[in-house]
Scaffold this motif. Structure first.
Motif, PDB file in Angstrom:
ATOM      1  N   VAL A  43       0.839  -1.203   0.000  1.00 45.02           N
ATOM      2  CA  VAL A  43       0.000   0.000   0.000  1.00 45.02           C
ATOM      3  C   VAL A  43       0.873   1.252   0.000  1.00 45.02           C
ATOM      4  CG1 VAL A  43      -1.612   1.344   1.426  1.00 45.02           C
ATOM      5  CG2 VAL A  43      -2.045  -1.085   1.002  1.00 45.02           C
ATOM      6  N   LYS A  44       1.887   1.255   0.842  1.00 44.28           N
ATOM      7  CA  LYS A  44       2.786   2.408   0.895  1.00 44.28           C
ATOM      8  C   LYS A  44       3.466   2.625  -0.458  1.00 44.28           C
ATOM      9  CE  LYS A  44       6.481   4.529   3.511  1.00 44.28           C
ATOM     10  NZ  LYS A  44       7.338   4.493   4.688  1.00 44.28           N
ATOM     11  N   TYR A  45       3.924   1.541  -1.080  1.00 37.86           N
ATOM     12  CA  TYR A  45       4.569   1.636  -2.382  1.00 37.86           C
ATOM     13  C   TYR A  45       3.628   2.258  -3.417  1.00 37.86           C
ATOM     14  CZ  TYR A  45       6.792   0.229  -6.755  1.00 37.86           C
ATOM     15  OH  TYR A  45       7.349   0.242  -8.009  1.00 37.86           O
ATOM     16  N   ARG A  46       2.383   1.831  -3.412  1.00 34.30           N
ATOM     17  CA  ARG A  46       1.422   2.351  -4.390  1.00 34.30           C
ATOM     18  C   ARG A  46       1.101   3.820  -4.116  1.00 34.30           C
ATOM     19  NH1 ARG A  46       0.480   3.088  -9.160  1.00 34.30           N
ATOM     20  NH2 ARG A  46      -1.677   3.175  -9.812  1.00 34.30           N
ATOM     21  N   PHE A  73       6.451   9.428   3.900  1.00 29.51           N
ATOM     22  CA  PHE A  73       5.455  10.036   4.776  1.00 29.51           C
ATOM     23  C   PHE A  73       5.415   9.312   6.104  1.00 29.51           C
ATOM     24  CE2 PHE A  73       3.396   6.972   2.010  1.00 29.51           C
ATOM     25  CZ  PHE A  73       2.594   6.221   2.855  1.00 29.51           C
ATOM     26  N   ASP A  74       5.091  10.074   7.119  1.00 29.20           N
ATOM     27  CA  ASP A  74       4.968   9.549   8.470  1.00 29.20           C
ATOM     28  C   ASP A  74       3.789  10.263   9.119  1.00 29.20           C
ATOM     29  OD1 ASP A  74       5.154   9.143  11.274  1.00 29.20           O
ATOM     30  OD2 ASP A  74       7.292   8.720  11.095  1.00 29.20           O
ATOM     31  N   GLY A  76       2.455   9.778  12.054  1.00 25.96           N
ATOM     32  CA  GLY A  76       2.706  10.076  13.461  1.00 25.96           C
ATOM     33  C   GLY A  76       3.461  11.373  13.655  1.00 25.96           C
ATOM     34  N   GLN A  77       4.394  11.651  12.760  1.00 25.79           N
ATOM     35  CA  GLN A  77       5.196  12.870  12.866  1.00 25.79           C
ATOM     36  C   GLN A  77       4.661  13.994  11.972  1.00 25.79           C
ATOM     37  OE1 GLN A  77       9.339  12.044  12.180  1.00 25.79           O
ATOM     38  NE2 GLN A  77       9.474  10.647  13.902  1.00 25.79           N
ATOM     39  N   ASN A  78       3.556  13.728  11.269  1.00 26.34           N
ATOM     40  CA  ASN A  78       2.984  14.707  10.347  1.00 26.34           C
ATOM     41  C   ASN A  78       4.072  15.214   9.394  1.00 26.34           C
ATOM     42  OD1 ASN A  78       0.936  16.251   9.219  1.00 26.34           O
ATOM     43  ND2 ASN A  78       1.281  17.971  10.597  1.00 26.34           N
ATOM     44  N   ARG A  79       4.752  14.257   8.769  1.00 20.39           N
ATOM     45  CA  ARG A  79       5.911  14.552   7.935  1.00 20.39           C
ATOM     46  C   ARG A  79       5.716  14.017   6.526  1.00 20.39           C
ATOM     47  NH1 ARG A  79      10.452  11.754   6.617  1.00 20.39           N
ATOM     48  NH2 ARG A  79      12.310  12.951   6.245  1.00 20.39           N
ATOM     49  N   LEU A  80       6.100  14.837   5.569  1.00 17.77           N
ATOM     50  CA  LEU A  80       6.005  14.488   4.157  1.00 17.77           C
ATOM     51  C   LEU A  80       7.274  14.994   3.486  1.00 17.77           C
ATOM     52  CD1 LEU A  80       3.953  13.252   2.165  1.00 17.77           C
ATOM     53  CD2 LEU A  80       2.916  15.497   1.948  1.00 17.77           C
ATOM     54  N   ALA A  81       7.987  14.097   2.811  1.00 11.04           N
ATOM     55  CA  ALA A  81       9.256  14.476   2.180  1.00 11.04           C
ATOM     56  C   ALA A  81       9.302  13.958   0.751  1.00 11.04           C
ATOM     57  CB  ALA A  81      10.432  13.902   2.970  1.00 11.04           C
ATOM     58  N   VAL A  82       9.981  14.698  -0.105  1.00 14.61           N
ATOM     59  CA  VAL A  82      10.208  14.292  -1.493  1.00 14.61           C
ATOM     60  C   VAL A  82      11.711  14.158  -1.675  1.00 14.61           C
ATOM     61  CG1 VAL A  82       9.901  14.877  -3.921  1.00 14.61           C
ATOM     62  CG2 VAL A  82       8.140  15.519  -2.253  1.00 14.61           C
ATOM     63  N   ASN A  83      12.150  12.957  -2.034  1.00 13.87           N
ATOM     64  CA  ASN A  83      13.576  12.668  -2.189  1.00 13.87           C
ATOM     65  C   ASN A  83      14.360  13.106  -0.950  1.00 13.87           C
ATOM     66  OD1 ASN A  83      12.896  11.743  -4.749  1.00 13.87           O
ATOM     67  ND2 ASN A  83      13.587  13.594  -5.778  1.00 13.87           N
ATOM     68  N   ALA A  99      -1.423  16.747  -3.525  1.00 11.28           N
ATOM     69  CA  ALA A  99      -1.031  15.585  -4.331  1.00 11.28           C
ATOM     70  C   ALA A  99      -1.023  14.324  -3.475  1.00 11.28           C
ATOM     71  CB  ALA A  99       0.346  15.815  -4.951  1.00 11.28           C
ATOM     72  N   PHE A 100      -0.527  14.438  -2.256  1.00 14.37           N
ATOM     73  CA  PHE A 100      -0.483  13.286  -1.353  1.00 14.37           C
ATOM     74  C   PHE A 100      -1.893  12.839  -0.976  1.00 14.37           C
ATOM     75  CE2 PHE A 100      -0.269  11.445   2.932  1.00 14.37           C
ATOM     76  CZ  PHE A 100       0.501  10.338   2.645  1.00 14.37           C
ATOM     77  N   LEU A 101      -2.730  13.770  -0.578  1.00 12.83           N
ATOM     78  CA  LEU A 101      -4.108  13.413  -0.211  1.00 12.83           C
ATOM     79  C   LEU A 101      -4.847  12.802  -1.401  1.00 12.83           C
ATOM     80  CD1 LEU A 101      -5.102  16.476   1.991  1.00 12.83           C
ATOM     81  CD2 LEU A 101      -4.590  14.140   2.746  1.00 12.83           C
ATOM     82  N   PHE A 102      -4.624  13.362  -2.573  1.00 11.25           N
ATOM     83  CA  PHE A 102      -5.268  12.816  -3.765  1.00 11.25           C
ATOM     84  C   PHE A 102      -4.760  11.404  -4.057  1.00 11.25           C
ATOM     85  CE2 PHE A 102      -5.722  12.385  -8.430  1.00 11.25           C
ATOM     86  CZ  PHE A 102      -7.106  12.382  -8.475  1.00 11.25           C
ATOM     87  N   SER A 103      -3.502  11.138  -3.769  1.00 11.09           N
ATOM     88  CA  SER A 103      -2.936   9.799  -3.964  1.00 11.09           C
ATOM     89  C   SER A 103      -3.620   8.775  -3.057  1.00 11.09           C
ATOM     90  CB  SER A 103      -1.428   9.811  -3.699  1.00 11.09           C
ATOM     91  OG  SER A 103      -0.792  10.693  -4.572  1.00 11.09           O
ATOM     92  N   LEU A 104      -3.861   9.150  -1.814  1.00 11.09           N
ATOM     93  CA  LEU A 104      -4.593   8.260  -0.903  1.00 11.09           C
ATOM     94  C   LEU A 104      -5.989   7.970  -1.457  1.00 11.09           C
ATOM     95  CD1 LEU A 104      -3.719   9.868   2.559  1.00 11.09           C
ATOM     96  CD2 LEU A 104      -2.779   7.768   1.586  1.00 11.09           C
ATOM     97  N   PHE A 105      -6.624   9.017  -1.936  1.00  9.71           N
ATOM     98  CA  PHE A 105      -7.960   8.880  -2.521  1.00  9.71           C
ATOM     99  C   PHE A 105      -7.928   7.969  -3.755  1.00  9.71           C
ATOM    100  CE2 PHE A 105     -10.884  10.580  -5.787  1.00  9.71           C
ATOM    101  CZ  PHE A 105     -12.087  10.230  -5.196  1.00  9.71           C
ATOM    102  N   GLN A 106      -6.966   8.191  -4.634  1.00  9.93           N
ATOM    103  CA  GLN A 106      -6.848   7.353  -5.838  1.00  9.93           C
ATOM    104  C   GLN A 106      -6.683   5.882  -5.465  1.00  9.93           C
ATOM    105  OE1 GLN A 106      -3.604   9.694  -7.822  1.00  9.93           O
ATOM    106  NE2 GLN A 106      -4.663   8.929  -9.637  1.00  9.93           N
ATOM    107  N   LEU A 107      -5.872   5.616  -4.473  1.00 10.28           N
ATOM    108  CA  LEU A 107      -5.657   4.239  -4.045  1.00 10.28           C
ATOM    109  C   LEU A 107      -6.959   3.607  -3.586  1.00 10.28           C
ATOM    110  CD1 LEU A 107      -3.659   1.944  -3.639  1.00 10.28           C
ATOM    111  CD2 LEU A 107      -3.306   2.791  -1.313  1.00 10.28           C
TER     112      LEU A 107
END
Length: 191
Positions: A43-46, A73-74, A76-83, A99-107
């Motif tokens: 799930v995380k990979y997707r 993404f984490d 628990g730490q409310n963290r989002l990183a790109v590369n 983009a991240f929230l939309f990715s969760l929705f797409q999944l």
């Protein structure tokens, strides 16, 4: 002595049976745990793949998005990183979050086992200095991404900078906001 021997043998058989059952249960728990870990990684990979796609679809305003390979993404730490990078301009941070929230929705649309509603409200796609063309690009990406969806879903994007390609389309609901008309209007279902 014969009676005592019989009782001991019976208890030994019970102990063997319970020991076998305990081993079976431990193996089952280990298998479930391994399955859970594997599923979480899948799930995380997707999610990462979908988010990378959304970031690469952005206008070339943020080099990290153009060259996105990994989104970490984490919750628990409310963290989002790109590369590995976590600090971005305000508008890029807004784009990344959406983009991240939309990715969760797409999944959730792709995978029936994902426990995420098939509804998303993106209510700040142009926060923090987002340029109109960047906001429009994201809106169009959302629409393109959902053309192949096979399950019922709903997306609400609030925007004051609607894409010209989407303006007056079936995707738009309600009147434009003006100070004299601040009330949210609900669309009547079309037959």
């Amino acid at each position: 002595k014969a009676e005592l021997s019989k009782i001991v043998k019976e208890r030994m058989r019970e102990r063997e049976t319970l020991s076998l059952r305990l081993t079976e249960l431990r193996n089952a728990l280990e298998s479930l745990d391994a399955s859970r870990i594997k599923r979480r990684e899948e799930v995380k990979y997707r999610i990462v793949q979908l988010c990378v796609d959304a970031l690469r679809a952005d206008l070339p305003m943020e080099e990290a998005f153009v060259n996105a390979e990994l989104v970490d993404f984490d919750f628990g730490q409310n963290r989002l990183a790109v590369n590995g990078r976590v600090k971005f301009s305000a508008s890029s941070s807004t784009y990344l979050k959406n983009a991240f929230l939309f990715s969760l929705f797409q999944l959730s649309l792709e995978d029936s086992e994902v426990r995420w509603p098939r509804f998303i409200l993106l209510d700040n796609i142009e926060d923090k200095g987002m340029r109109p063309e960047r906001s429009a690009n994201f809106q169009e990406y959302v629409v393109r991404s959902l053309l192949e969806a096979k399950v019922t879903h709903q997306v609400i994007m609030t925007t004051s900078m609607i894409s010209e390609r989407l303006e007056n389309s079936d995707y738009c609901v309600g009147a434009h906001f003006v100070p004299q008309n601040k009330t949210l209007k609900f669309a009547v279902a079309k037959d």
